[in-house]
Design an enzyme around this catalytic site. Structure first.
Site, PDB file in Angstrom:
ATOM      1  N   ASN A   1       3.894  -5.364  -2.587  1.00  0.00           N
ATOM      2  CA  ASN A   1       3.044  -5.712  -3.900  1.00  0.00           C
ATOM      3  C   ASN A   1       2.124  -6.966  -3.758  1.00  0.00           C
ATOM      4  O   ASN A   1       1.556  -7.499  -4.641  1.00  0.00           O
ATOM      5  CB  ASN A   1       4.029  -6.064  -5.315  1.00  0.00           C
ATOM      6  CG  ASN A   1       3.166  -6.024  -6.276  1.00  0.00           C
ATOM      7  OD1 ASN A   1       1.997  -5.420  -6.497  1.00  0.00           O
ATOM      8  ND2 ASN A   1       3.447  -7.048  -7.391  1.00  0.00           N
TER       9      ASN A   1
ATOM     10  N   SER B   1      -6.174   1.792  -8.510  1.00  0.00           N
ATOM     11  CA  SER B   1      -6.959   3.076  -9.084  1.00  0.00           C
ATOM     12  C   SER B   1      -7.904   3.091  -8.399  1.00  0.00           C
ATOM     13  O   SER B   1      -8.964   4.180  -8.469  1.00  0.00           O
ATOM     14  CB  SER B   1      -7.205   3.172 -10.847  1.00  0.00           C
ATOM     15  OG  SER B   1      -7.931   1.897 -10.913  1.00  0.00           O
TER      16      SER B   1
ATOM     17  N   TYR C   1     -11.331  -5.546  -1.461  1.00  0.00           N
ATOM     18  CA  TYR C   1     -10.071  -5.127  -2.269  1.00  0.00           C
ATOM     19  C   TYR C   1     -10.008  -3.594  -2.035  1.00  0.00           C
ATOM     20  O   TYR C   1      -8.913  -3.251  -1.766  1.00  0.00           O
ATOM     21  CB  TYR C   1     -10.393  -5.534  -3.612  1.00  0.00           C
ATOM     22  CG  TYR C   1      -9.137  -5.255  -4.362  1.00  0.00           C
ATOM     23  CD1 TYR C   1      -7.786  -5.851  -4.294  1.00  0.00           C
ATOM     24  CD2 TYR C   1      -9.103  -4.095  -5.520  1.00  0.00           C
ATOM     25  CE1 TYR C   1      -6.748  -5.521  -5.020  1.00  0.00           C
ATOM     26  CE2 TYR C   1      -7.982  -3.998  -6.094  1.00  0.00           C
ATOM     27  CZ  TYR C   1      -6.940  -4.502  -6.110  1.00  0.00           C
ATOM     28  OH  TYR C   1      -5.678  -4.314  -6.587  1.00  0.00           O
TER      29      TYR C   1
ATOM     30  N   ALA D   1     -11.213  -1.879   0.477  1.00  0.00           N
ATOM     31  CA  ALA D   1     -10.986  -1.259   1.948  1.00  0.00           C
ATOM     32  C   ALA D   1      -9.503  -1.692   2.063  1.00  0.00           C
ATOM     33  O   ALA D   1      -8.819  -0.894   2.872  1.00  0.00           O
ATOM     34  CB  ALA D   1     -11.796  -2.275   2.732  1.00  0.00           C
TER      35      ALA D   1
ATOM     36  N   LYS E   1      -7.059  -1.586   0.112  1.00  0.00           N
ATOM     37  CA  LYS E   1      -5.981  -0.752  -0.932  1.00  0.00           C
ATOM     38  C   LYS E   1      -6.168   0.461  -0.109  1.00  0.00           C
ATOM     39  O   LYS E   1      -5.184   1.348   0.035  1.00  0.00           O
ATOM     40  CB  LYS E   1      -6.259  -0.635  -2.147  1.00  0.00           C
ATOM     41  CG  LYS E   1      -6.206  -1.900  -3.037  1.00  0.00           C
ATOM     42  CD  LYS E   1      -4.638  -2.367  -2.953  1.00  0.00           C
ATOM     43  CE  LYS E   1      -4.337  -3.257  -3.695  1.00  0.00           C
ATOM     44  NZ  LYS E   1      -2.691  -3.828  -3.636  1.00  0.00           N
TER      45      LYS E   1
END
Length: 201
Positions: free
Chosen positions: A41, A96, A109, A111, A113
């Site tokens: 996380n 999402s 961000y 890229a 995820k």
């Protein structure tokens, strides 16, 4: 973390995924202490800027910081499971943004995820032979300090456009993660579960 440690007996371990020494300390902890589940996380805030204005080195450094430490921890977790001939579960917390087209100024961000989405699927293929389930969750905007830099007016406007009329809470995301590391999810593997309050992409 101290409250959770006191109330549950769980061991709190400081971890900085950008520091090699911290990563190695956590790897040693995993090797020495049986762990049944790993929840990836970790994510750091990112600078919102257009792709055309981004510095390539800054972009790549963000990706490396977001992948390197957690990647090594996943390896260590899987190795520990194999060594004790056990079973385990890994859950990656994505976003999402991997469900469709993202908003502007989120390239770093997004890229990161997407990289984790691909790694999750690769792990799912390989780790199934090791008795390790691997899944992911992809929440839409959630009430956490991570969105603290966004104007409150923007968040309110977004909430009004959502089917549920509000953004997610951390507790709602945690409930899905809890399900994925529980025995009830025994036949879910390689899945990326959207937590979007009815929003489709």
């Amino acid at each position: 973390a101290k409250v959770i440690e006191r109330e549950t007996g769980a061991k709190a371990v400081f971890y900085d995924q950008t520091a090699e020494s911290s990563v190695n300390d956590l790897i040693q902890f995993i090797a020495a202490n049986p762990c049944d589940a790993l929840i990836n996380n970790a994510a750091e805030p990112y600078k919102r800027e257009p792709v055309i204005e981004m510095n390539a080195d800054t972009f790549l450094q963000y990706l490396e910081r977001g992948i390197r430490g957690a990647f090594k921890v996943c390896q260590a977790f899987a190795s520990a499971i194999v060594k004790r001939n056990g079973s385990g579960k890994i859950v990656h917390v994505l976003s999402s943004v991997v469900m469709g087209f993202p908003q502007e100024k989120q390239a770093s961000y997004v890229a990161l995820k997407y990289a984790w989405l691909c790694l999750m699927r690769a792990q799912a293929v390989e780790f199934r032979k090791l008795n390790i389930q691997v899944n992911a969750v992809s929440p839409s905007m959630t009430k956490t300090p991570f969105i603290g830099d966004l104007p409150e007016r923007f968040v309110k406007m977004l909430e009004q456009s959502l089917p549920m009329g509000r953004i997610a809470t951390a507790e709602e995301v945690a409930a899905v993660i809890h399900f994925l590391i529980s025995p009830q999810s025994s036949y879910i593997h390689g899945a990326n579960i959207p937590i979007t309050g009815g929003q489709t992409y």
